[in-house]
Each structure stands twice: as structure tokens, then as C-alpha cells.
Design a protein around this motif. Sequence first.
Motif, PDB file in Angstrom:
ATOM      1  N   SER A   1      12.925  -1.120   5.864  1.00 49.12           N
ATOM      2  CA  SER A   1      14.228  -1.804   5.914  1.00 49.12           C
ATOM      3  C   SER A   1      14.859  -1.701   7.299  1.00 49.12           C
ATOM      4  O   SER A   1      15.703  -2.524   7.667  1.00 49.12           O
ATOM      5  CB  SER A   1      15.173  -1.215   4.869  1.00 49.12           C
ATOM      6  OG  SER A   1      15.397   0.168   5.092  1.00 49.12           O
TER       7      SER A   1
ATOM      8  N   VAL B   1       7.947  -9.912   3.807  1.00 44.60           N
ATOM      9  CA  VAL B   1       7.872 -10.485   2.466  1.00 44.60           C
ATOM     10  C   VAL B   1       8.217 -11.975   2.451  1.00 44.60           C
ATOM     11  O   VAL B   1       7.765 -12.713   1.568  1.00 44.60           O
ATOM     12  CB  VAL B   1       8.795  -9.702   1.492  1.00 44.60           C
ATOM     13  CG1 VAL B   1      10.269  -9.929   1.829  1.00 44.60           C
ATOM     14  CG2 VAL B   1       8.496 -10.065   0.044  1.00 44.60           C
TER      15      VAL B   1
ATOM     16  N   VAL C   1       7.120  -2.680  -1.022  1.00 45.43           N
ATOM     17  CA  VAL C   1       7.089  -4.006  -0.405  1.00 45.43           C
ATOM     18  C   VAL C   1       7.532  -3.881   1.048  1.00 45.43           C
ATOM     19  O   VAL C   1       8.533  -3.221   1.344  1.00 45.43           O
ATOM     20  CB  VAL C   1       8.041  -4.987  -1.130  1.00 45.43           C
ATOM     21  CG1 VAL C   1       7.972  -6.372  -0.496  1.00 45.43           C
ATOM     22  CG2 VAL C   1       7.722  -5.045  -2.616  1.00 45.43           C
TER      23      VAL C   1
ATOM     24  N   ALA D   1      12.143  -1.722  -1.102  1.00 45.84           N
ATOM     25  CA  ALA D   1      12.194  -2.665   0.015  1.00 45.84           C
ATOM     26  C   ALA D   1      11.986  -1.825   1.273  1.00 45.84           C
ATOM     27  O   ALA D   1      12.952  -1.377   1.906  1.00 45.84           O
ATOM     28  CB  ALA D   1      13.534  -3.403   0.031  1.00 45.84           C
TER      29      ALA D   1
ATOM     30  N   ALA E   1       9.566  -5.171   3.551  1.00 44.33           N
ATOM     31  CA  ALA E   1      10.691  -6.109   3.560  1.00 44.33           C
ATOM     32  C   ALA E   1      10.711  -6.983   4.801  1.00 44.33           C
ATOM     33  O   ALA E   1      11.313  -8.065   4.793  1.00 44.33           O
ATOM     34  CB  ALA E   1      12.001  -5.342   3.443  1.00 44.33           C
TER      35      ALA E   1
ATOM     36  N   VAL F   1      14.033  -8.952  -0.728  1.00 50.24           N
ATOM     37  CA  VAL F   1      12.868  -8.653  -1.574  1.00 50.24           C
ATOM     38  C   VAL F   1      13.107  -9.110  -3.000  1.00 50.24           C
ATOM     39  O   VAL F   1      12.246  -9.748  -3.617  1.00 50.24           O
ATOM     40  CB  VAL F   1      12.557  -7.147  -1.536  1.00 50.24           C
ATOM     41  CG1 VAL F   1      11.558  -6.770  -2.624  1.00 50.24           C
ATOM     42  CG2 VAL F   1      12.021  -6.753  -0.165  1.00 50.24           C
TER      43      VAL F   1
END
Length: 265
Positions: free
Chosen positions: A166, A129, A124, A163, A126, A183
Motif C-alpha cells: 500500500s 491490481v 494482493v 491490499a 495493490a 483492491v
Amino acid sequence: MDSDSIDAEIIPVTSTFSPQTLGVASFILAVVVLAFVFLFTRRRSRAAGQHLLLVGPPDAGKTAILSTLVYNQPLPTHTSLQTNSSVIALPKKALTVVDIPGHPRIRNQVNEFITDAKAIAFVVDASTVSRNGPVVAEHLHIVLNAIRSLPPSQVLPSLVILAHKSDLVKSSASSATQAISRVRTILERELEKRRLAQSGGVGVEGLGEEGERTEMGGLECSGEKGIFQFDTWEGGEVTFLGTSTKIVDEKSGLRDFEDWVEENA
């Protein structure tokens, strides 16, 4: 003793058993054979998982993670439209990593690889998101459903949610900690919305190739009222890690993930 006497003493074995006895014996034999086949196939399926799958939405950073794992540095990448695979060398073994593109028409390929997955990393971004939460949750729902749809004999793959990027998350605390919190919170909220929509008889969008509404499980939780939370998800333990492909203080931003892969894959 003449030959006629010998022939007279030879009695077919089947004539010594009643039809009922033969039927019971045949049934027992069939049960034993089926039990053997079941145990054999179960043993094979338990040993099947060999791959690490990298999945997640487009531009989340999957291919950059793969190139870093293989070459120890991120290479220039672009949005992938086909599955990539490479072998990485771990201290105790080699592991095949499969990067599955996140394009809506391709991401369902996770179902083709899931039975041979030892571990799955859902990546994902981060840093984005917050605005892409529904789309990311939709993709993750597909993955969770694929895991929950495996046969009972299959050992479920380990799941980690990265995540990623970052280092781009601005925070007074640790950027990795803040990225994980962001996340996790957003995904739990969006997945609960999808669970409620389905429990209310409303199909959720975007799960088919043409975006049609459909029913799909995978969000079952054992907690109170079945509210979706990763801690109570019935598909197994979910790990969260904050990652990046940057080198900070001579430490790779993938170090924690590499340790997780070593332990779980």
C-alpha cells in the motif's frame, strides 16, 4: 429342584420379543451409534483449524510477509515454487503459517490445506491490481470456492484480503485506505463478471491445470439479484486491510494484520 427343572426354566431372551420388536430395537441402537459418531467427528472437525494460510498471485508479497512475521524484517525473496511453512510466536500461542505459491499449477494446493485452516490471508499487490484484476480475481475465486466447499460441520476459516504494498499507492488520502478501496472495487467487479459468465452457462477460464473452462461455485451472495459483493458473500465475513513490509514512523506496516491474526487465528 433338580438340574432338569433348572434347565427348563432358562428361556432365551430373544424368544420373549417378536421379530418386529427386535427390529425396532436394532434401528434405535443404530441411530444412537450414528448420532454419537456424527457428534464426535463434528467436534473433531470444529477443532481442526490450526494454521494461517498465506495465498495469492505470484509476486504479491506473501513470502516477504512471512519472513517479516517470523524474523521481524523482510528478507530477500524470489518467486516460490513450493509451499513454505514457519511457526510464529503470538502472545498467547504459537501458530503455523503456510505460504502457498501462486503459480497456476500450484495454487490449487489451497484445497489440501483448507480443512486445517484457522484463518486465510489473501495477498494482493495493490500497486498492480488495476492491470492484473482478472488474474487476481481468478485466483481468489479458487479460494472462495474452497471455503464454500467445506462440509457443514467445519467451522469456516476467517478471511482477510490484504491490499499489500500500500505504500506504493499514490494518493492524497491515506495510502492504505486508497489501496483497500482500489483492491475491493476491482475484485468485486471482476468476480461479478465471473459469476455472470457462469450464471449464463458460460464456463470461466483458467481454473484447471491446463486452463480449461469449468464450472465452479463459491460466489454466492445473499444480496439483491445475487450480485457479488463481499458484504453479502455467503461464505462469511471478509476483512480488508492495507499492509506493507515497510516501517513508517517506527510502526510496522503489518501491525493491523498482526492484530487481526492475534484475534482470528
